[in-house]
Design an enzyme around this catalytic site. Structure first.
Site, PDB file in Angstrom:
ATOM      1  N   LYS A  83      61.504  -2.904  -3.355  1.00 30.28           N
ATOM      2  CA  LYS A  83      62.609  -1.957  -3.169  1.00 30.28           C
ATOM      3  C   LYS A  83      63.930  -2.663  -3.440  1.00 30.28           C
ATOM      4  CE  LYS A  83      62.767   1.808   0.070  1.00 30.28           C
ATOM      5  NZ  LYS A  83      62.665   2.181   1.479  1.00 30.28           N
TER       6      LYS A  83
HETATM    7  C1  E4P Z   1      62.874   5.554   2.199  1.00 28.67           C
HETATM    8  O1  E4P Z   1      62.246   4.744   1.573  1.00 28.67           O
HETATM    9  C2  E4P Z   1      63.659   5.243   3.394  1.00 28.67           C
HETATM   10  O2  E4P Z   1      63.013   4.211   4.093  1.00 28.67           O
HETATM   11  C3  E4P Z   1      63.755   6.401   4.357  1.00 28.67           C
HETATM   12  O3  E4P Z   1      63.174   7.569   3.848  1.00 28.67           O
HETATM   13  C4  E4P Z   1      65.067   6.568   5.000  1.00 28.67           C
HETATM   14  O4  E4P Z   1      64.990   7.637   5.912  1.00 28.67           O
HETATM   15  P1  E4P Z   1      66.041   7.882   7.067  1.00 28.67           P
HETATM   16  O5  E4P Z   1      67.248   8.511   6.475  1.00 28.67           O
HETATM   17  O6  E4P Z   1      65.342   8.809   8.019  1.00 28.67           O
HETATM   18  O7  E4P Z   1      66.343   6.532   7.699  1.00 28.67           O
END
Ligand code: E4P
Length: 215
Positions: A83
């Site tokens: 990521k």
């Molecule tokens: C995606 O990869 C992120 O980890 C995640 O969906 C973020 O979500 P949030 O806005 O609930 O923290």
């Protein structure tokens, strides 16, 4: 639409995997911080549970640092996807990693032009954070629709990974638009399963079954 779980809690991952509904896992530093274990240890355990793409995020924000971390993370397991944050050095890293065959998930996407650039750079996945967009009273689902149209118009093969999903309507709407993947918390996966008429119907069947004479 493929279903990923967005968590670093291995008990939640085991539960969803046992239902046969999981195609992959996403994590982020905030989720890993909650479980109090090292990033590598958690990811390696997750890779034993789910045979699908598992996203692990770099912590560096400069090109050299991101490349170093990404190459290391990619060696943790064949299913690991690195990521990378949607910043200029992040795009440069994605370009190099793509040329090395390392899969990337470009994270923190909040606009269509950001998503266009990530796809051009060679991202394997783009993660539009639709819940966080809704949180500021914009329309997160509109971004999913824009990305779907733009990618289809130009044959861009980056997969749209709808992220920051908060409830079942997000999942259904993203699937209707044609997002390739939705990543969601364990609680949302359980909500997808629930319907009051299922519970009422099952209770009635069991009550009536008690009246059936034993043979
Ligand atoms: C995606 O990869 C992120 O980890 C995640 O969906 C973020 O979500 P949030 O806005 O609930 O923290």
């Amino acid at each position: 639409m493929k279903i990923f779980i967005d968590t670093a809690d291995v008990a939640e991952i085991r539960d969803a995997a046992a239902m046969g509904v999981l195609d992959g896992v996403t994590t982020n530093p905030s989720l890993v911080a909650k479980v109090g274990r090292s990033y590598r240890e958690v990811i390696e355990e997750i890779c034993e549970i789910v045979d699908g793409p598992i996203s692990a995020e770099v912590l560096a924000t400069d090109l050299a640092g991101m490349l170093k971390e990404a190459r290391d993370i990619a060696k943790w397991h064949r299913n690991v996807v690195v990521k990378i944050p949607l910043i200029a050095d992040g795009l440069k890293a994605v370009r190099v990693l793509a040329s090395e065959g390392i899969k990337t998930n470009v994270t923190l996407c909040f606009s269509a032009p950001q998503g266009m650039l990530a796809a051009k750079a060679g991202a394997t996945y783009i993660s539009p954070f639709l819940g966080r967009i809704d949180d500021i009273s914009w329309d997160g689902m509109e971004l999913i629709a824009q990305l779907r149209t733009i990618y289809d118009n130009y044959g861009l093969t980056t997969e749209i990974l709808a992220a920051s999903i908060r409830h079942p309507k997000h999942v259904v709407d993203a699937a209707m638009i044609g997002a390739d993947v939705g990543t969601m918390p364990h609680s949302v996966i359980l909500q997808l399963l629930k319907h009051p008429l299922t519970d009422i119907g099952l209770a009635k069947f069991l009550a009536d079954a008690a009246k059936i004479p034993k043979s």
